[in-house]
Design a protein around this motif. Structure first.
Motif, PDB file in Angstrom:
ATOM      1  N   ASN A 197       0.921  -1.152  -0.085  1.00 10.82           N
ATOM      2  CA  ASN A 197      -0.119  -0.035   0.043  1.00 10.82           C
ATOM      3  C   ASN A 197       0.944   1.263  -0.083  1.00 10.82           C
ATOM      4  O   ASN A 197       1.798   1.346   0.830  1.00 10.82           O
ATOM      5  N   GLN A 198       0.942   2.063  -1.124  1.00 14.07           N
ATOM      6  CA  GLN A 198       1.772   3.103  -1.185  1.00 14.07           C
ATOM      7  C   GLN A 198       1.521   4.042  -0.225  1.00 14.07           C
ATOM      8  O   GLN A 198       2.438   4.903   0.071  1.00 14.07           O
ATOM      9  N   ASN A 199       0.342   4.593   0.038  1.00 15.37           N
ATOM     10  CA  ASN A 199      -0.055   5.509   1.190  1.00 15.37           C
ATOM     11  C   ASN A 199       0.402   5.148   2.592  1.00 15.37           C
ATOM     12  O   ASN A 199       1.079   6.161   3.206  1.00 15.37           O
ATOM     13  N   LEU A 200       0.180   3.800   2.732  1.00 13.45           N
ATOM     14  CA  LEU A 200       0.849   3.383   4.041  1.00 13.45           C
ATOM     15  C   LEU A 200       2.421   3.232   4.001  1.00 13.45           C
ATOM     16  O   LEU A 200       3.026   3.871   4.969  1.00 13.45           O
ATOM     17  N   PHE A 201       2.966   2.916   3.117  1.00 14.40           N
ATOM     18  CA  PHE A 201       4.592   2.911   2.853  1.00 14.40           C
ATOM     19  C   PHE A 201       4.866   4.654   2.973  1.00 14.40           C
ATOM     20  O   PHE A 201       5.839   4.696   3.834  1.00 14.40           O
ATOM     21  N   GLU A 241      18.665   3.011   9.265  1.00 11.79           N
ATOM     22  CA  GLU A 241      19.244   1.405   8.979  1.00 11.79           C
ATOM     23  C   GLU A 241      18.641   0.833   8.062  1.00 11.79           C
ATOM     24  O   GLU A 241      19.111  -0.175   7.501  1.00 11.79           O
ATOM     25  N   LEU A 242      17.605   1.196   7.496  1.00 11.40           N
ATOM     26  CA  LEU A 242      16.653   0.227   6.861  1.00 11.40           C
ATOM     27  C   LEU A 242      16.751   0.855   5.294  1.00 11.40           C
ATOM     28  O   LEU A 242      16.649   1.967   5.035  1.00 11.40           O
ATOM     29  N   SER A 243      16.946  -0.120   4.593  1.00  7.99           N
ATOM     30  CA  SER A 243      16.968   0.005   2.999  1.00  7.99           C
ATOM     31  C   SER A 243      15.603   0.186   2.509  1.00  7.99           C
ATOM     32  O   SER A 243      14.546  -0.126   3.337  1.00  7.99           O
ATOM     33  N   PHE A 244      15.297   0.747   1.343  1.00  6.82           N
ATOM     34  CA  PHE A 244      14.135   0.954   0.554  1.00  6.82           C
ATOM     35  C   PHE A 244      13.108  -0.381   0.722  1.00  6.82           C
ATOM     36  O   PHE A 244      11.999  -0.484   0.796  1.00  6.82           O
ATOM     37  N   LYS A 245      14.114  -1.384   0.317  1.00  8.04           N
ATOM     38  CA  LYS A 245      13.303  -2.751   0.258  1.00  8.04           C
ATOM     39  C   LYS A 245      12.890  -3.168   1.664  1.00  8.04           C
ATOM     40  O   LYS A 245      11.922  -3.693   1.808  1.00  8.04           O
ATOM     41  N   GLU A 246      13.391  -2.709   2.864  1.00  6.36           N
ATOM     42  CA  GLU A 246      13.234  -3.163   4.144  1.00  6.36           C
ATOM     43  C   GLU A 246      11.963  -2.284   4.584  1.00  6.36           C
ATOM     44  O   GLU A 246      11.187  -2.776   5.197  1.00  6.36           O
ATOM     45  N   PHE A 247      12.125  -1.087   4.137  1.00  5.95           N
ATOM     46  CA  PHE A 247      10.775  -0.158   4.291  1.00  5.95           C
ATOM     47  C   PHE A 247       9.517  -0.703   3.723  1.00  5.95           C
ATOM     48  O   PHE A 247       8.518  -0.781   4.244  1.00  5.95           O
ATOM     49  N   ILE A 248       9.767  -1.414   2.584  1.00  2.82           N
ATOM     50  CA  ILE A 248       8.302  -2.100   1.716  1.00  2.82           C
ATOM     51  C   ILE A 248       8.085  -3.263   2.613  1.00  2.82           C
ATOM     52  O   ILE A 248       6.758  -3.440   2.789  1.00  2.82           O
ATOM     53  N   GLN A 249       8.952  -4.195   3.047  1.00  5.16           N
ATOM     54  CA  GLN A 249       8.628  -5.330   3.815  1.00  5.16           C
ATOM     55  C   GLN A 249       7.894  -4.817   5.290  1.00  5.16           C
ATOM     56  O   GLN A 249       7.081  -5.383   5.604  1.00  5.16           O
ATOM     57  N   LEU A 250       8.447  -3.713   5.699  1.00  2.00           N
ATOM     58  CA  LEU A 250       7.884  -3.009   7.172  1.00  2.00           C
ATOM     59  C   LEU A 250       6.588  -2.855   6.777  1.00  2.00           C
ATOM     60  O   LEU A 250       5.604  -3.229   7.667  1.00  2.00           O
ATOM     61  N   THR A 251       6.364  -2.189   5.764  1.00  2.00           N
ATOM     62  CA  THR A 251       4.840  -1.568   5.405  1.00  2.00           C
ATOM     63  C   THR A 251       3.917  -2.902   5.104  1.00  2.00           C
ATOM     64  O   THR A 251       2.763  -2.963   5.680  1.00  2.00           O
ATOM     65  N   LYS A 252       4.608  -4.024   4.630  1.00  2.00           N
ATOM     66  CA  LYS A 252       3.735  -5.240   4.110  1.00  2.00           C
ATOM     67  C   LYS A 252       3.203  -5.781   5.486  1.00  2.00           C
ATOM     68  O   LYS A 252       2.175  -6.375   5.680  1.00  2.00           O
TER      69      LYS A 252
END
Length: 262
Positions: A197-201, A241-252
């Motif tokens: 969800n891009q808004n949540l991201f 410390e989080l990469s953009f990929k980890e932020f995506i995973q966090l959001t999911k």
């Protein structure tokens, strides 16, 4: 009109070196689109090479300064109907039916971050961007997690685009001479879609970096009412410390737990 005017309210330094201008334009790939939008063309030093090399393409100019937009209409009469006097930050490409175009510009330093956020807003239409930025901003865009300059802009741009710092330029290629160094960067749209969800991201990234020194279990306290909040991965890390990929995973992870709440 000479290169002697500096519009302080627009924070624009004018590129005067033709070799640099040519080099910037040559870095556009001109693949899979037939339209280019130039932001803040000023006196048209980039425009002349856009038209010289790519006259078969649609070229639109967006210039906020009325004096300069009038000047450009006289300098490039063949582009008169495609010179827009207005603010790019308020510009909606959908109203013009533009849904596949590149962006280029020597961006006003005081507005460059806002310009990038506006590009992100319409990223589905913009496969490529080449821009001149204050070097500090350029370094922020291309920096990686754990680096001092890594922040919201780094995460968001790198989520949607492949980024590359192309080259730096000296102060004397501008008039007036700025007090900061400059750099040109390239953004090329990633083929893969962001599968969350891009808004949540966006909310997660902004909330996390608002208190970047705190661990995520503290900076994301506004979300703690969701199911099993403290079992979410990465909560013992800080935003930087989080990469953009980890932020995506966090959001999911957050998205799943929000659904469990409903």
């Amino acid at each position: 009109m000479r290169y002697s005017i500096y519009r302080k309210k627009f924070d624009q330094y004018f590129l005067k070196d033709k070799n640099i201008a040519k080099k910037i334009v040559e870095n556009l790939s001109f693949k899979n689109y037939d339209t280019v939008v130039e932001i803040g063309p000023g006196y048209g030093i980039l425009t002349q090479y856009l038209y010289l090399f790519y006259s078969d393409y649609q070229i639109f100019l967006i210039e906020i300064d009325k004096t300069l937009s009038d000047f450009l209409k006289k300098k490039f009469p063949f582009l008169e109907k495609k010179i827009i006097h207005g603010d790019f930050l308020k510009w909606n490409p959908e109203k013009m039916g533009l849904k596949n175009f590149a962006v280029i510009g020597n961006f006003p330093y005081g507005k460059s971050s806002q310009i990038l956020f506006h590009i992100l807003k319409y990223n589905q239409y913009i496969p490529e961007c080449i821009g001149m930025f204050q070097k500090e901003v350029a370094q922020r865009i291309v920096s990686n997690s754990g680096e001092k300059t890594y922040g919201i802009l780094s995460v968001l741009i790198q989520t949607f685009y492949h980024v590359k710092l192309l080259f730096t330029v000296t102060k004397n290629v501008f008039t007036p001479v700025p007090n900061v160094k400059s750099a040109v960067i390239s953004l090329k749209k990633k083929k893969e879609n962001v599968d969350c969800n891009q808004n949540l991201f966006l909310e997660c990234v902004k909330t996390a970096f608002n208190q970047r020194r705190k661990k995520l279990r503290n900076s994301l306290q506004s979300l703690k009412n969701i199911s099993n909040f403290y079992q979410i991965p990465f909560l013992d890390k800080r935003a930087e410390e989080l990469s953009f990929k980890e932020f995506i995973q966090l959001t999911k992870e957050i998205e799943v737990r929000k659904l469990e709440n409903d």
